[in-house]
Scaffold this motif. Structure first.
Motif, PDB file in Angstrom:
ATOM      1  N   ILE A 277      32.472  32.822  59.373  1.00 37.78           N
ATOM      2  CA  ILE A 277      32.090  33.641  58.217  1.00 37.78           C
ATOM      3  C   ILE A 277      31.646  35.023  58.684  1.00 37.78           C
ATOM      4  CG2 ILE A 277      30.256  33.893  56.472  1.00 37.78           C
ATOM      5  CD1 ILE A 277      30.734  31.059  55.657  1.00 37.78           C
ATOM      6  N   ASP A 278      30.974  35.054  59.809  1.00 33.37           N
ATOM      7  CA  ASP A 278      30.501  36.353  60.319  1.00 33.37           C
ATOM      8  C   ASP A 278      31.668  37.241  60.755  1.00 33.37           C
ATOM      9  OD1 ASP A 278      27.958  35.624  59.792  1.00 33.37           O
ATOM     10  OD2 ASP A 278      27.440  35.050  61.841  1.00 33.37           O
ATOM     11  N   LYS A 279      32.805  36.615  61.138  1.00 33.76           N
ATOM     12  CA  LYS A 279      33.955  37.410  61.605  1.00 33.76           C
ATOM     13  C   LYS A 279      34.920  37.779  60.472  1.00 33.76           C
ATOM     14  CE  LYS A 279      34.765  34.375  65.009  1.00 33.76           C
ATOM     15  NZ  LYS A 279      35.534  33.576  65.950  1.00 33.76           N
ATOM     16  N   LEU A 280      34.873  37.041  59.370  1.00 33.28           N
ATOM     17  CA  LEU A 280      35.863  37.238  58.297  1.00 33.28           C
ATOM     18  C   LEU A 280      35.302  38.118  57.180  1.00 33.28           C
ATOM     19  CD1 LEU A 280      37.231  33.602  58.203  1.00 33.28           C
ATOM     20  CD2 LEU A 280      38.477  35.632  58.931  1.00 33.28           C
ATOM     21  N   PRO A 281      36.191  38.695  56.352  1.00 30.15           N
ATOM     22  CA  PRO A 281      35.711  39.581  55.285  1.00 30.15           C
ATOM     23  C   PRO A 281      35.175  38.791  54.096  1.00 30.15           C
ATOM     24  CG  PRO A 281      38.088  39.444  55.218  1.00 30.15           C
ATOM     25  CD  PRO A 281      37.657  38.621  56.392  1.00 30.15           C
ATOM     26  N   ILE A 282      33.990  38.196  54.277  1.00 32.59           N
ATOM     27  CA  ILE A 282      33.422  37.364  53.219  1.00 32.59           C
ATOM     28  C   ILE A 282      32.219  38.049  52.571  1.00 32.59           C
ATOM     29  CG2 ILE A 282      32.177  35.194  52.802  1.00 32.59           C
ATOM     30  CD1 ILE A 282      34.120  34.035  54.989  1.00 32.59           C
ATOM     31  N   ASN A 283      31.443  38.723  53.382  1.00 37.54           N
ATOM     32  CA  ASN A 283      30.224  39.342  52.843  1.00 37.54           C
ATOM     33  C   ASN A 283      30.398  40.816  52.511  1.00 37.54           C
ATOM     34  OD1 ASN A 283      28.698  36.943  53.004  1.00 37.54           O
ATOM     35  ND2 ASN A 283      28.622  37.202  55.216  1.00 37.54           N
ATOM     36  N   THR A 289      39.951  43.799  42.062  1.00 39.51           N
ATOM     37  CA  THR A 289      41.075  42.973  41.617  1.00 39.51           C
ATOM     38  C   THR A 289      40.967  41.592  42.232  1.00 39.51           C
ATOM     39  OG1 THR A 289      42.517  44.888  41.411  1.00 39.51           O
ATOM     40  CG2 THR A 289      43.591  42.748  41.591  1.00 39.51           C
ATOM     41  N   PHE A 290      41.010  40.579  41.383  1.00 39.17           N
ATOM     42  CA  PHE A 290      40.964  39.207  41.867  1.00 39.17           C
ATOM     43  C   PHE A 290      42.382  38.660  41.890  1.00 39.17           C
ATOM     44  CE2 PHE A 290      40.064  34.693  41.963  1.00 39.17           C
ATOM     45  CZ  PHE A 290      38.992  34.654  42.837  1.00 39.17           C
ATOM     46  N   PHE A 291      42.756  38.042  43.006  1.00 39.62           N
ATOM     47  CA  PHE A 291      44.118  37.507  43.128  1.00 39.62           C
ATOM     48  C   PHE A 291      44.072  35.996  43.341  1.00 39.62           C
ATOM     49  CE2 PHE A 291      47.519  36.181  46.096  1.00 39.62           C
ATOM     50  CZ  PHE A 291      48.564  36.248  45.196  1.00 39.62           C
ATOM     51  N   ILE A 292      44.813  35.284  42.524  1.00 42.63           N
ATOM     52  CA  ILE A 292      44.962  33.829  42.668  1.00 42.63           C
ATOM     53  C   ILE A 292      46.462  33.544  42.777  1.00 42.63           C
ATOM     54  CG2 ILE A 292      44.501  31.565  41.627  1.00 42.63           C
ATOM     55  CD1 ILE A 292      42.536  32.933  39.722  1.00 42.63           C
ATOM     56  N   GLY A 293      46.833  32.624  43.652  1.00 45.60           N
ATOM     57  CA  GLY A 293      48.248  32.232  43.664  1.00 45.60           C
ATOM     58  C   GLY A 293      48.930  32.396  44.992  1.00 45.60           C
ATOM     59  N   CYS A 294      48.210  32.142  46.067  1.00 48.52           N
ATOM     60  CA  CYS A 294      48.830  32.115  47.390  1.00 48.52           C
ATOM     61  C   CYS A 294      48.383  30.828  48.063  1.00 48.52           C
ATOM     62  CB  CYS A 294      48.403  33.321  48.219  1.00 48.52           C
ATOM     63  SG  CYS A 294      48.967  33.262  49.937  1.00 48.52           S
ATOM     64  N   VAL A 361      40.046  40.725  46.031  1.00 51.62           N
ATOM     65  CA  VAL A 361      39.193  39.606  46.404  1.00 51.62           C
ATOM     66  C   VAL A 361      40.025  38.378  46.031  1.00 51.62           C
ATOM     67  CG1 VAL A 361      37.962  39.762  44.195  1.00 51.62           C
ATOM     68  CG2 VAL A 361      37.010  38.408  46.023  1.00 51.62           C
ATOM     69  N   SER A 362      40.111  37.409  46.941  1.00 46.55           N
ATOM     70  CA  SER A 362      40.976  36.256  46.687  1.00 46.55           C
ATOM     71  C   SER A 362      40.367  35.005  47.299  1.00 46.55           C
ATOM     72  CB  SER A 362      42.364  36.485  47.298  1.00 46.55           C
ATOM     73  OG  SER A 362      43.164  35.339  47.109  1.00 46.55           O
ATOM     74  N   ASN A 363      40.696  33.878  46.678  1.00 42.92           N
ATOM     75  CA  ASN A 363      40.244  32.607  47.251  1.00 42.92           C
ATOM     76  C   ASN A 363      41.284  32.063  48.233  1.00 42.92           C
ATOM     77  OD1 ASN A 363      42.231  31.989  45.451  1.00 42.92           O
ATOM     78  ND2 ASN A 363      41.143  30.282  44.494  1.00 42.92           N
ATOM     79  N   VAL A 379      39.894  43.808  51.641  1.00 38.59           N
ATOM     80  CA  VAL A 379      39.999  42.435  51.156  1.00 38.59           C
ATOM     81  C   VAL A 379      38.657  41.708  51.293  1.00 38.59           C
ATOM     82  CG1 VAL A 379      42.462  42.081  51.609  1.00 38.59           C
ATOM     83  CG2 VAL A 379      40.819  41.692  53.422  1.00 38.59           C
ATOM     84  N   LYS A 380      38.507  40.712  50.448  1.00 38.39           N
ATOM     85  CA  LYS A 380      37.311  39.875  50.527  1.00 38.39           C
ATOM     86  C   LYS A 380      37.733  38.438  50.220  1.00 38.39           C
ATOM     87  CE  LYS A 380      33.051  38.901  47.962  1.00 38.39           C
ATOM     88  NZ  LYS A 380      31.872  38.891  48.810  1.00 38.39           N
TER      89      LYS A 380
END
Ligand code: F3S
Length: 384
Positions: A277-283, A289-294, A361-363, A379-380
């Motif tokens: 989490i500390d290395k990834l673009p989470i915080n 723009t929210f993206f769903i669908g990958c 921002v995407s899940n 990105v987030k």
């Protein structure tokens, strides 16, 4: 190693069925021999990626055009990955005449060859693979899903090689087509609760990163919906070259675990998750723009999409396969989603299209990874 060929395959190699088949079998035999394959095997379904002109450019177009000139035709059920734009929505053609022309040229050649116009990275929704069945699929997320969830057998092919497989209905017998190569080499003990699609993707990314090329056996996953497994497999294939894993409680091939073959045991706990989490673009601060669908949203993911509906201030893009799109139209769900301000696209996605790229921002761990690298956007990763 020299490969054994049947009489039929010898005829293909000698050009008796035309130039396209000759070129296809010659290439597949060469690749197979380099990988130690002693024979070819018939495949039931081919899936080709790399059909977006944005990704393959003129070199890819030339390759497909040459095959079309040789009158190439598919010999087996064959589907296609997303392209650079939604075929019905199109793009602003006046500004992109050349680009649109070339993308359509690629699609027309492939459809003339007999490919099914699926334009999705979820070919398992179009035709469900069977346990033990041989496939030749490109698109890493789909390969991981087919091997892991259905126990079908496909290597992670490149788009061109999968295309050539379609022309002869065969691939080389090596890699995870061979049962012994499907045995896990690393044991992953998951000691954390996975609660969302974003967290499932993060876990898949970590497992892929730590397993490298060794097939992992994963146990301890408390709860995985279909959408979470898709996200997990896509992320696993993003951080590694793996074509599959085995998940206890989900995969049909848990019997392949042989403790004597394990090279390492890894525990995934809260401390390890925090390291990533500390290395990834989470915080980071969220883009708008929210993206769903990958991978592409399918009917089974709709509950998840509705649960995720974002506050109005966020623009929301959802990419999906055409069959889900049609289903939404028929049932009236489409107008409900559109009233909520959601942009729905089919046939394409924000990674393979130059037109959809935006700060997101995407899940989806996979989308976050590629939008950052290919489009250099903010990105987030969304974990809730
Ligand atoms: Fe599919 Fe595009 Fe993701 S092709 S797996 S939605 S990068």
């Amino acid at each position: 190693m020299v490969m054994y060929l049947t009489k039929e395959e010898e005829k293909m190699l000698n050009g008796e069925y035309g130039r396209a088949e000759q070129l296809a079998i010659r290439t597949i035999v060469k690749v197979g021999e380099a990988l130690g394959a002693t024979k070819l095997i018939e495949v039931r379904h081919v899936h080709v990626s790399g059909i977006s002109y944005f990704n393959i450019g003129d070199a890819g177009l030339e390759f497909i055009r040459d095959l079309a000139r040789y009158d190439a035709k598919v010999k087996v059920f064959s589907t296609l990955n997303p392209l650079a734009f939604d075929l019905d929505l199109g793009v602003n053609e006046s500004k992109n005449v050349e680009f649109v022309k070339k993308q359509l040229e690629i699609i027309n050649y492939l459809l003339d060859m007999g490919f099914t116009p699926s334009f999705t990275c979820t070919p398992y929704v179009i035709r469900r693979p069977k346990l033990g069945e041989h496939l030749s699929w490109a698109e890493s997320s789909a390969v991981a899903y087919a091997n892991t969830v259905y126990g079908a057998r496909t290597n992670r092919e490149g788009g061109p090689l999968a295309l050539l497989s379609a022309l002869i209905g065969r691939t080389y017998y090596a890699g995870v087509h061979v049962i012994e190569n499907r045995r896990p080499r690393v044991l992953i003990d998951v000691k954390v609760k996975v609660r969302s699609v974003g967290e499932a993707g993060l876990l898949g990314y970590i497992v892929g990163d730590l397993s490298k090329h060794r097939i992992p056996y994963i146990r301890g996953v408390n709860y995985f919906t279909n959408t979470m497994v898709k996200s997990f497999c896509a992320a696993l294939a993003t951080s590694s070259s793996l074509p599959m894993c085995i998940i206890e409680g989900i995969s049909p091939e848990t019997h392949l675990l042989d403790e004597g073959l394990l090279e390492e045991k890894i525990i995934v706990d809260e401390a390890l998750i925090k390291e990533y989490i500390d290395k990834l673009p989470i915080n980071v601060r969220a883009p708008n723009t929210f993206f769903i669908g990958c991978p592409h949203v399918s009917i089974l993911d709709l509950e998840h999409v509705v649960n995720l509906l974002m506050p109005e201030r966020l623009r929301c893009i959802v990419s999906m396969n055409r069959f889900t799109y049609w289903y939404l139209n028929i049932t009236g769900i489409m107008s409900y989603l559109q009233r909520k301000g959601i942009n729905i696209v089919k046939d394409t996605c924000i990674v393979v299209s130059p037109y959809l790229a935006t700060d997101i921002v995407s899940n989806s761990m996979k989308a976050v990874y590629y939008v950052d690298r290919m489009h250099h956007k903010k990105v987030k990763l969304y974990l809730q």
